[in-house]
Design a protein around this motif. Structure first.
Motif, PDB file in Angstrom:
ATOM      1  N   GLY A   3       0.829  -1.199   0.000  1.00 13.87           N
ATOM      2  CA  GLY A   3       0.000   0.000   0.000  1.00 13.87           C
ATOM      3  C   GLY A   3       0.864   1.249   0.000  1.00 13.87           C
ATOM      4  O   GLY A   3       1.995   1.244   0.493  1.00 13.87           O
ATOM      5  N   ALA A   4       0.350   2.331  -0.570  1.00 12.05           N
ATOM      6  CA  ALA A   4       1.108   3.575  -0.651  1.00 12.05           C
ATOM      7  C   ALA A   4       1.495   4.088   0.730  1.00 12.05           C
ATOM      8  O   ALA A   4       2.554   4.695   0.901  1.00 12.05           O
ATOM      9  CB  ALA A   4       0.302   4.641  -1.393  1.00 12.05           C
ATOM     10  N   ASN A   5       0.659   3.829   1.742  1.00 16.31           N
ATOM     11  CA  ASN A   5       0.991   4.296   3.086  1.00 16.31           C
ATOM     12  C   ASN A   5       2.099   3.463   3.731  1.00 16.31           C
ATOM     13  O   ASN A   5       2.578   3.793   4.811  1.00 16.31           O
ATOM     14  CB  ASN A   5      -0.251   4.328   3.977  1.00 16.31           C
ATOM     15  N   GLU A   6       2.526   2.369   3.092  1.00 20.05           N
ATOM     16  CA  GLU A   6       3.640   1.557   3.586  1.00 20.05           C
ATOM     17  C   GLU A   6       4.977   1.958   2.955  1.00 20.05           C
ATOM     18  O   GLU A   6       6.010   1.374   3.276  1.00 20.05           O
ATOM     19  CB  GLU A   6       3.367   0.081   3.302  1.00 20.05           C
ATOM     20  N   LEU A   7       4.952   2.911   2.046  1.00 16.53           N
ATOM     21  CA  LEU A   7       6.188   3.375   1.421  1.00 16.53           C
ATOM     22  C   LEU A   7       7.037   4.104   2.460  1.00 16.53           C
ATOM     23  O   LEU A   7       6.530   4.918   3.224  1.00 16.53           O
ATOM     24  CB  LEU A   7       5.894   4.310   0.250  1.00 16.53           C
ATOM     25  N   LYS A   8       8.311   3.805   2.467  1.00 13.69           N
ATOM     26  CA  LYS A   8       9.260   4.512   3.320  1.00 13.69           C
ATOM     27  C   LYS A   8      10.621   4.472   2.651  1.00 13.69           C
ATOM     28  O   LYS A   8      10.817   3.769   1.660  1.00 13.69           O
ATOM     29  CB  LYS A   8       9.299   3.916   4.724  1.00 13.69           C
ATOM     30  N   LYS A   9      11.554   5.214   3.163  1.00 13.49           N
ATOM     31  CA  LYS A   9      12.874   5.333   2.562  1.00 13.49           C
ATOM     32  C   LYS A   9      13.515   3.952   2.402  1.00 13.49           C
ATOM     33  O   LYS A   9      13.554   3.166   3.325  1.00 13.49           O
ATOM     34  CB  LYS A   9      13.742   6.230   3.430  1.00 13.49           C
ATOM     35  N   GLY A  10      14.000   3.676   1.186  1.00  8.28           N
ATOM     36  CA  GLY A  10      14.688   2.428   0.899  1.00  8.28           C
ATOM     37  C   GLY A  10      13.808   1.327   0.331  1.00  8.28           C
ATOM     38  O   GLY A  10      14.313   0.329  -0.168  1.00  8.28           O
ATOM     39  N   VAL A  11      12.472   1.467   0.375  1.00  6.88           N
ATOM     40  CA  VAL A  11      11.566   0.452  -0.155  1.00  6.88           C
ATOM     41  C   VAL A  11      11.638   0.461  -1.684  1.00  6.88           C
ATOM     42  O   VAL A  11      11.667   1.513  -2.310  1.00  6.88           O
ATOM     43  CB  VAL A  11      10.117   0.703   0.331  1.00  6.88           C
ATOM     44  N   THR A  12      11.677  -0.716  -2.277  1.00  4.35           N
ATOM     45  CA  THR A  12      11.741  -0.857  -3.726  1.00  4.35           C
ATOM     46  C   THR A  12      10.421  -1.459  -4.212  1.00  4.35           C
ATOM     47  O   THR A  12       9.939  -2.433  -3.647  1.00  4.35           O
ATOM     48  CB  THR A  12      12.917  -1.773  -4.116  1.00  4.35           C
ATOM     49  N   ILE A  23      13.478   7.369  -2.214  1.00  2.00           N
ATOM     50  CA  ILE A  23      14.596   8.134  -1.673  1.00  2.00           C
ATOM     51  C   ILE A  23      14.125   8.944  -0.472  1.00  2.00           C
ATOM     52  O   ILE A  23      14.805   9.040   0.538  1.00  2.00           O
ATOM     53  CB  ILE A  23      15.189   9.074  -2.742  1.00  2.00           C
ATOM     54  N   ASP A  24      12.944   9.536  -0.605  1.00  2.00           N
ATOM     55  CA  ASP A  24      12.397  10.372   0.462  1.00  2.00           C
ATOM     56  C   ASP A  24      10.875  10.351   0.352  1.00  2.00           C
ATOM     57  O   ASP A  24      10.341  10.191  -0.742  1.00  2.00           O
ATOM     58  CB  ASP A  24      12.919  11.803   0.321  1.00  2.00           C
ATOM     59  N   PHE A  25      10.196  10.496   1.469  1.00  3.60           N
ATOM     60  CA  PHE A  25       8.739  10.520   1.428  1.00  3.60           C
ATOM     61  C   PHE A  25       8.201  11.422   2.530  1.00  3.60           C
ATOM     62  O   PHE A  25       8.872  11.690   3.516  1.00  3.60           O
ATOM     63  CB  PHE A  25       8.147   9.108   1.580  1.00  3.60           C
ATOM     64  N   GLN A  26       6.985  11.886   2.318  1.00  2.25           N
ATOM     65  CA  GLN A  26       6.326  12.736   3.300  1.00  2.25           C
ATOM     66  C   GLN A  26       4.824  12.501   3.198  1.00  2.25           C
ATOM     67  O   GLN A  26       4.243  12.618   2.123  1.00  2.25           O
ATOM     68  CB  GLN A  26       6.656  14.206   3.031  1.00  2.25           C
ATOM     69  N   HIS A  27       4.211  12.154   4.317  1.00  2.00           N
ATOM     70  CA  HIS A  27       2.761  11.976   4.359  1.00  2.00           C
ATOM     71  C   HIS A  27       2.156  13.339   4.650  1.00  2.00           C
ATOM     72  O   HIS A  27       2.496  13.973   5.647  1.00  2.00           O
ATOM     73  CB  HIS A  27       2.373  10.963   5.441  1.00  2.00           C
ATOM     74  N   VAL A  28       1.266  13.831   3.776  1.00  4.81           N
ATOM     75  CA  VAL A  28       0.714  15.183   3.889  1.00  4.81           C
ATOM     76  C   VAL A  28      -0.792  15.095   4.144  1.00  4.81           C
ATOM     77  O   VAL A  28      -1.508  14.428   3.410  1.00  4.81           O
ATOM     78  CB  VAL A  28       0.987  15.988   2.599  1.00  4.81           C
ATOM     79  N   LYS A  29      -1.236  15.780   5.170  1.00  9.78           N
ATOM     80  CA  LYS A  29      -2.668  15.877   5.479  1.00  9.78           C
ATOM     81  C   LYS A  29      -3.022  17.359   5.459  1.00  9.78           C
ATOM     82  O   LYS A  29      -2.848  18.076   6.443  1.00  9.78           O
ATOM     83  CB  LYS A  29      -2.941  15.265   6.860  1.00  9.78           C
ATOM     84  N   PRO A  30      -3.490  17.837   4.303  1.00 11.65           N
ATOM     85  CA  PRO A  30      -3.831  19.260   4.212  1.00 11.65           C
ATOM     86  C   PRO A  30      -5.094  19.580   5.034  1.00 11.65           C
ATOM     87  O   PRO A  30      -5.852  18.679   5.393  1.00 11.65           O
ATOM     88  CB  PRO A  30      -4.073  19.479   2.721  1.00 11.65           C
ATOM     89  N   GLY A  31      -5.303  20.846   5.297  1.00 15.74           N
ATOM     90  CA  GLY A  31      -6.482  21.273   6.050  1.00 15.74           C
ATOM     91  C   GLY A  31      -7.765  20.909   5.338  1.00 15.74           C
ATOM     92  O   GLY A  31      -8.760  20.541   5.956  1.00 15.74           O
ATOM     93  N   LYS A  32      -7.776  21.029   4.040  1.00 17.48           N
ATOM     94  CA  LYS A  32      -8.943  20.656   3.235  1.00 17.48           C
ATOM     95  C   LYS A  32      -8.530  19.565   2.268  1.00 17.48           C
ATOM     96  O   LYS A  32      -7.422  19.545   1.758  1.00 17.48           O
ATOM     97  CB  LYS A  32      -9.437  21.865   2.430  1.00 17.48           C
ATOM     98  N   ILE A  41      11.373   9.430  -5.813  1.00 19.83           N
ATOM     99  CA  ILE A  41      11.734   8.063  -6.142  1.00 19.83           C
ATOM    100  C   ILE A  41      12.830   8.043  -7.207  1.00 19.83           C
ATOM    101  O   ILE A  41      12.958   8.977  -7.995  1.00 19.83           O
ATOM    102  CB  ILE A  41      10.508   7.248  -6.614  1.00 19.83           C
ATOM    103  N   LYS A  42      13.617   6.966  -7.191  1.00 20.98           N
ATOM    104  CA  LYS A  42      14.746   6.819  -8.116  1.00 20.98           C
ATOM    105  C   LYS A  42      14.527   5.559  -8.938  1.00 20.98           C
ATOM    106  O   LYS A  42      14.216   4.504  -8.393  1.00 20.98           O
ATOM    107  CB  LYS A  42      16.035   6.709  -7.312  1.00 20.98           C
TER     108      LYS A  42
END
Length: 185
Positions: A3-12, A23-32, A41-42
């Motif tokens: 699942g996309a929410n299981e993505l983290k640095k180093g996962v292929t 390479i890097d990830f950030q989970h974003v929860k905007p106000g709306k 990703i590489k």
């Protein structure tokens, strides 16, 4: 499936027939609006990278990465040459695969070669390495503001910030995941 929410640095993972490594990830929860995941990703084969926004409901096929410990021997000007310590087989690696780890791995040191489907795609340095300082400015007595640091260059050519008391010839323990000074050895 991954699942996309299981993505983290180093996962292929595989997407549209291409193999990617996070390479890097950030989970974003905007106000709306709904949450989303912003990732960098590489491409494992080409080495190119891109930033993508992923819906948390997306699924990907996870790709299993095999890792083998190998000894870095030398750079012949075109390739970095590694040797399997069990079979003594030598493996020339393209500089793009060794780019990040070359800051921390010196000749005759062990590194991990990562494989997908029997093909090497990257080199990973150990989590911690010990390297000697080859160049740094002298620290002065009384120059001890809290947390004061200065740049230092280690034997591989990598430059990092170190405390003022570190001198040329000191051996440092460095965390290769962050590239930061840990302690003197």
């Amino acid at each position: 499936m991954l699942g996309a929410n299981e993505l983290k640095k180093g996962v292929t993972f595989e997407d549209d027939g291409q193999i990617w490594q996070v390479i890097d990830f950030q989970h974003v929860k905007p106000g709306k609006g709904p949450a989303f995941i912003r990732t960098k990703i590489k491409n494992v084969k080409s080495g190119g990278s891109k930033e993508v926004t992923i819906n948390p409901n997306e699924k990907f096929r996870q790709v299993m990465v095999e890792s083998r410990e190998m000894q870095y021997l030398y750079n012949d000007g075109q390739f970095f040459v590694f040797m399997d310590p069990e079979t003594y087989e030598q493996l020339p690696m393209d500089p793009s695969m060794f780019e990040e780890a070359s800051k921390f791995v010196k000749e005759n040191e062990i590194a991990s070669i990562e494989y997908i489907d029997g093909e090497p795609f990257s080199v990973a340095a150990p989590n911690f390495v010990e390297l000697e300082v080859t160049d740094t400015e002298p620290g002065f007595k009384g120059d001890t503001a809290q947390g004061a640091t200065k740049p230092a260059t280690v034997e591989t050519g990598y430059t990092l910030n170190v405390p003022l008391f570190v001198e040329i010839g000191d051996v440092l323990k460095i965390d290769t995941r962050t590239g930061e000074y840990m302690s003197r050895v």
